[in-house]
Write a protein that holds these residues in place. Structure first.
Motif, PDB file in Angstrom:
ATOM      1  N   ALA A   1     -32.154  11.289  32.561  1.00  0.00           N
ATOM      2  CA  ALA A   1     -32.850  10.779  33.404  1.00  0.00           C
ATOM      3  C   ALA A   1     -31.981   9.791  34.430  1.00  0.00           C
ATOM      4  O   ALA A   1     -30.827   8.986  34.066  1.00  0.00           O
ATOM      5  CB  ALA A   1     -34.071   9.754  32.893  1.00  0.00           C
ATOM      6  N   GLN A   2     -32.468   9.555  35.308  1.00  0.00           N
ATOM      7  CA  GLN A   2     -31.419   8.841  36.457  1.00  0.00           C
ATOM      8  C   GLN A   2     -32.541   7.595  37.093  1.00  0.00           C
ATOM      9  O   GLN A   2     -33.706   7.665  37.188  1.00  0.00           O
ATOM     10  CB  GLN A   2     -30.991   9.678  37.860  1.00  0.00           C
ATOM     11  N   THR A   3     -31.628   6.574  37.145  1.00  0.00           N
ATOM     12  CA  THR A   3     -32.434   5.282  37.760  1.00  0.00           C
ATOM     13  C   THR A   3     -31.592   4.785  38.852  1.00  0.00           C
ATOM     14  O   THR A   3     -30.385   4.770  38.661  1.00  0.00           O
ATOM     15  CB  THR A   3     -32.806   3.950  36.975  1.00  0.00           C
ATOM     16  N   VAL A   4     -32.065   4.213  39.790  1.00  0.00           N
ATOM     17  CA  VAL A   4     -31.437   3.594  41.004  1.00  0.00           C
ATOM     18  C   VAL A   4     -32.045   2.304  41.406  1.00  0.00           C
ATOM     19  O   VAL A   4     -33.068   2.061  41.379  1.00  0.00           O
ATOM     20  CB  VAL A   4     -31.368   4.407  42.179  1.00  0.00           C
ATOM     21  N   THR A   5     -31.257   1.374  41.351  1.00  0.00           N
ATOM     22  CA  THR A   5     -31.902  -0.141  41.375  1.00  0.00           C
ATOM     23  C   THR A   5     -31.107  -0.661  42.569  1.00  0.00           C
ATOM     24  O   THR A   5     -29.742  -0.907  42.832  1.00  0.00           O
ATOM     25  CB  THR A   5     -31.446  -0.873  40.393  1.00  0.00           C
ATOM     26  N   GLN A   6     -31.785  -1.136  43.589  1.00  0.00           N
ATOM     27  CA  GLN A   6     -31.352  -2.054  44.689  1.00  0.00           C
ATOM     28  C   GLN A   6     -32.070  -3.543  44.448  1.00  0.00           C
ATOM     29  O   GLN A   6     -33.255  -3.820  44.579  1.00  0.00           O
ATOM     30  CB  GLN A   6     -31.867  -1.374  46.162  1.00  0.00           C
ATOM     31  N   SER A   7     -30.846  -4.336  44.223  1.00  0.00           N
ATOM     32  CA  SER A   7     -31.584  -5.560  43.857  1.00  0.00           C
ATOM     33  C   SER A   7     -31.728  -6.787  44.862  1.00  0.00           C
ATOM     34  O   SER A   7     -32.466  -7.750  44.921  1.00  0.00           O
ATOM     35  CB  SER A   7     -30.496  -6.275  42.893  1.00  0.00           C
ATOM     36  N   GLN A   8     -31.658  -6.030  46.284  1.00  0.00           N
ATOM     37  CA  GLN A   8     -31.813  -6.909  47.475  1.00  0.00           C
ATOM     38  C   GLN A   8     -32.808  -6.616  48.338  1.00  0.00           C
ATOM     39  O   GLN A   8     -32.805  -5.528  49.106  1.00  0.00           O
ATOM     40  CB  GLN A   8     -30.653  -7.172  48.405  1.00  0.00           C
ATOM     41  N   PRO A   9     -34.160  -6.940  48.137  1.00  0.00           N
ATOM     42  CA  PRO A   9     -35.371  -6.144  48.852  1.00  0.00           C
ATOM     43  C   PRO A   9     -35.294  -6.404  50.524  1.00  0.00           C
ATOM     44  O   PRO A   9     -35.415  -5.864  51.140  1.00  0.00           O
ATOM     45  CB  PRO A   9     -36.414  -6.963  48.359  1.00  0.00           C
ATOM     46  N   GLU A  10     -34.510  -7.610  50.968  1.00  0.00           N
ATOM     47  CA  GLU A  10     -34.306  -7.682  52.454  1.00  0.00           C
ATOM     48  C   GLU A  10     -32.830  -8.454  52.498  1.00  0.00           C
ATOM     49  O   GLU A  10     -32.158  -9.397  51.749  1.00  0.00           O
ATOM     50  CB  GLU A  10     -35.542  -8.979  52.936  1.00  0.00           C
ATOM     51  N   MET A  11     -32.201  -8.136  53.632  1.00  0.00           N
ATOM     52  CA  MET A  11     -30.924  -8.722  53.943  1.00  0.00           C
ATOM     53  C   MET A  11     -30.860  -9.036  55.532  1.00  0.00           C
ATOM     54  O   MET A  11     -31.472  -8.342  56.109  1.00  0.00           O
ATOM     55  CB  MET A  11     -29.767  -7.886  53.514  1.00  0.00           C
ATOM     56  N   SER A  12     -30.277  -9.909  55.965  1.00  0.00           N
ATOM     57  CA  SER A  12     -30.145 -10.235  57.550  1.00  0.00           C
ATOM     58  C   SER A  12     -28.527 -10.437  57.744  1.00  0.00           C
ATOM     59  O   SER A  12     -27.675 -10.757  57.011  1.00  0.00           O
ATOM     60  CB  SER A  12     -30.737 -11.315  57.924  1.00  0.00           C
ATOM     61  N   VAL A  13     -28.190  -9.775  58.998  1.00  0.00           N
ATOM     62  CA  VAL A  13     -26.777 -10.216  59.340  1.00  0.00           C
ATOM     63  C   VAL A  13     -26.699 -10.304  60.788  1.00  0.00           C
ATOM     64  O   VAL A  13     -27.753 -10.004  61.680  1.00  0.00           O
ATOM     65  CB  VAL A  13     -26.324  -8.778  58.972  1.00  0.00           C
ATOM     66  N   GLN A  14     -25.845 -10.991  61.292  1.00  0.00           N
ATOM     67  CA  GLN A  14     -25.586 -11.453  62.915  1.00  0.00           C
ATOM     68  C   GLN A  14     -24.929 -10.128  63.454  1.00  0.00           C
ATOM     69  O   GLN A  14     -24.206  -9.499  62.728  1.00  0.00           O
ATOM     70  CB  GLN A  14     -24.869 -12.757  63.142  1.00  0.00           C
ATOM     71  N   GLU A  15     -25.451  -9.942  64.629  1.00  0.00           N
ATOM     72  CA  GLU A  15     -24.980  -8.758  65.325  1.00  0.00           C
ATOM     73  C   GLU A  15     -23.120  -8.990  65.275  1.00  0.00           C
ATOM     74  O   GLU A  15     -22.793 -10.152  65.492  1.00  0.00           O
ATOM     75  CB  GLU A  15     -25.327  -8.752  66.756  1.00  0.00           C
ATOM     76  N   ALA A  16     -22.567  -7.952  65.067  1.00  0.00           N
ATOM     77  CA  ALA A  16     -20.968  -7.934  65.010  1.00  0.00           C
ATOM     78  C   ALA A  16     -20.445  -8.441  63.843  1.00  0.00           C
ATOM     79  O   ALA A  16     -19.074  -8.137  63.668  1.00  0.00           O
ATOM     80  CB  ALA A  16     -20.361  -8.610  66.270  1.00  0.00           C
ATOM     81  N   GLU A  17     -21.229  -8.813  62.773  1.00  0.00           N
ATOM     82  CA  GLU A  17     -20.580  -9.169  61.479  1.00  0.00           C
ATOM     83  C   GLU A  17     -20.844  -8.042  60.461  1.00  0.00           C
ATOM     84  O   GLU A  17     -21.285  -7.103  60.740  1.00  0.00           O
ATOM     85  CB  GLU A  17     -21.368 -10.390  61.021  1.00  0.00           C
ATOM     86  N   THR A  18     -20.485  -8.361  59.449  1.00  0.00           N
ATOM     87  CA  THR A  18     -20.185  -7.331  58.265  1.00  0.00           C
ATOM     88  C   THR A  18     -21.342  -7.810  57.129  1.00  0.00           C
ATOM     89  O   THR A  18     -21.553  -8.995  56.741  1.00  0.00           O
ATOM     90  CB  THR A  18     -18.937  -7.240  57.748  1.00  0.00           C
ATOM     91  N   VAL A  19     -21.926  -6.820  56.879  1.00  0.00           N
ATOM     92  CA  VAL A  19     -22.899  -6.938  55.371  1.00  0.00           C
ATOM     93  C   VAL A  19     -22.559  -5.914  54.575  1.00  0.00           C
ATOM     94  O   VAL A  19     -22.258  -4.756  54.833  1.00  0.00           O
ATOM     95  CB  VAL A  19     -24.310  -6.888  56.162  1.00  0.00           C
ATOM     96  N   THR A  20     -22.973  -6.338  53.298  1.00  0.00           N
ATOM     97  CA  THR A  20     -22.852  -5.527  52.153  1.00  0.00           C
ATOM     98  C   THR A  20     -24.105  -5.272  51.444  1.00  0.00           C
ATOM     99  O   THR A  20     -24.855  -6.376  51.028  1.00  0.00           O
ATOM    100  CB  THR A  20     -21.894  -5.848  51.229  1.00  0.00           C
ATOM    101  N   LEU A  21     -24.820  -3.879  51.228  1.00  0.00           N
ATOM    102  CA  LEU A  21     -25.937  -3.693  50.417  1.00  0.00           C
ATOM    103  C   LEU A  21     -25.700  -3.062  49.054  1.00  0.00           C
ATOM    104  O   LEU A  21     -24.588  -2.378  48.978  1.00  0.00           O
ATOM    105  CB  LEU A  21     -26.812  -2.605  51.347  1.00  0.00           C
ATOM    106  N   SER A  22     -26.149  -3.722  48.085  1.00  0.00           N
ATOM    107  CA  SER A  22     -25.985  -3.443  46.864  1.00  0.00           C
ATOM    108  C   SER A  22     -27.012  -2.481  46.221  1.00  0.00           C
ATOM    109  O   SER A  22     -28.106  -2.247  46.412  1.00  0.00           O
ATOM    110  CB  SER A  22     -26.129  -4.715  45.631  1.00  0.00           C
ATOM    111  N   CYS A  23     -26.247  -1.560  45.159  1.00  0.00           N
ATOM    112  CA  CYS A  23     -26.872  -0.463  44.496  1.00  0.00           C
ATOM    113  C   CYS A  23     -26.407  -0.287  43.143  1.00  0.00           C
ATOM    114  O   CYS A  23     -24.780  -0.243  43.010  1.00  0.00           O
ATOM    115  CB  CYS A  23     -26.977   0.813  45.494  1.00  0.00           C
ATOM    116  N   THR A  24     -27.003  -0.206  42.267  1.00  0.00           N
ATOM    117  CA  THR A  24     -26.580   0.190  40.965  1.00  0.00           C
ATOM    118  C   THR A  24     -27.445   1.436  40.421  1.00  0.00           C
ATOM    119  O   THR A  24     -28.478   1.562  40.744  1.00  0.00           O
ATOM    120  CB  THR A  24     -26.462  -0.899  39.840  1.00  0.00           C
TER     121      THR A  24
END
Lengths: 114, 113
Positions: A1-24
């Motif tokens: 069986a496989q499971t995928v977890t995204q711990s951040q329901p929401e994120m925000s970033v300013q235009e032109a900046e960098t953002v990282t979305l997590s996944c395990t």
């Protein structure tokens, strides 16, 4: 069986900046693939980037790159130089070897502020 | 190439009614899939067809049936719709398990009253 977890329901970033979305993830497969899909308000699912687990090199697609940590079972998505059009729901997903099924996380809603 | 197409785009049903969601792909893919998307749940696999002539259950198959009509077409049938089947339904296709990259249709928003 496989499971995928995204711990951040929401994120925000300013235009032109960098953002990282997590996944395990967790899988019993020795050969598997990992994906990030983007779903804008139009509802269309769009493949952003794909990583083969046997490859050590992190995948990149223009402003999108991943940080694949196989031992930690972590697969984060980095978006550089964020643009307003990047605003969407992002889903992390995994599939294994001969297993046809994609297992999705619950998604992270990304807002890009001008 | 149209990619993956789905009909209808929207549908409202009353409890107990039946309907079939149609899906077709023109990419010569071997495998096809049906997912449902509910708020806060991500996408969950209902049924899939690894190749023409085969179908298998996914994570949430209860209340649904599928038909792989030919290599291009894969339909999803709700025999007796229930309010719990209110959802957005996506069809997807992929060349094979070796690649596993799935291409998605635009989705069908189904409401069951």
């Amino acid at each position: 069986a496989q499971t995928v977890t995204q711990s951040q329901p929401e994120m925000s970033v300013q235009e032109a900046e960098t953002v990282t979305l997590s996944c395990t993830y967790d899988t019993s497969e020795s050969d598997y693939y990992l994906f990030w899909y983007k779903q804008p308000p139009s509802r269309q699912m769009i493949l952003v980037i794909r990583q083969e687990a046997y490859k050590q090199q992190n995948a990149t697609e223009n402003r999108f790159s991943v940080n694949f940590q196989k031992a930690a079972k972590s697969f984060s998505l980095k978006i550089s130089d964020s643009q307003l059009g990047d605003a969407a729901m992002y889903f992390c997903a995994s599939s294994g070897g001969s297993n046809y099924k994609l297992t999705f996380g619950k998604g992270t809603l990304l807002t890009v502020n001008p | 190439n149209a990619g993956v197409t789905q009909t209808p785009k929207f549908q409202v049903l009353k409890t107990g009614q039946s309907m079939t969601l149609q899906c077709a792909q023109d990419m010569n893919h071997n495998s096809m899939y049906w997912y449902r998307q509910d708020p806060g749940m991500g996408l969950r696999l209902i049924y899939y067809s690894a190749s023409e002539g085969t179908t298998d259950k996914g994570e949430v198959p209860n209340g649904y049936n599928v038909s792989r009509l030919n290599k291009r077409e894969f339909s999803l049938r709700l025999e007796s719709a229930a309010p719990s089947q209110t959802s957005v339904y996506f069809c997807a296709s992929s060349y094979s398990s070796s690649y596993n990259e799935q291409f998605f249709g635009p989705g069908t928003r189904l409401t069951v009253l």
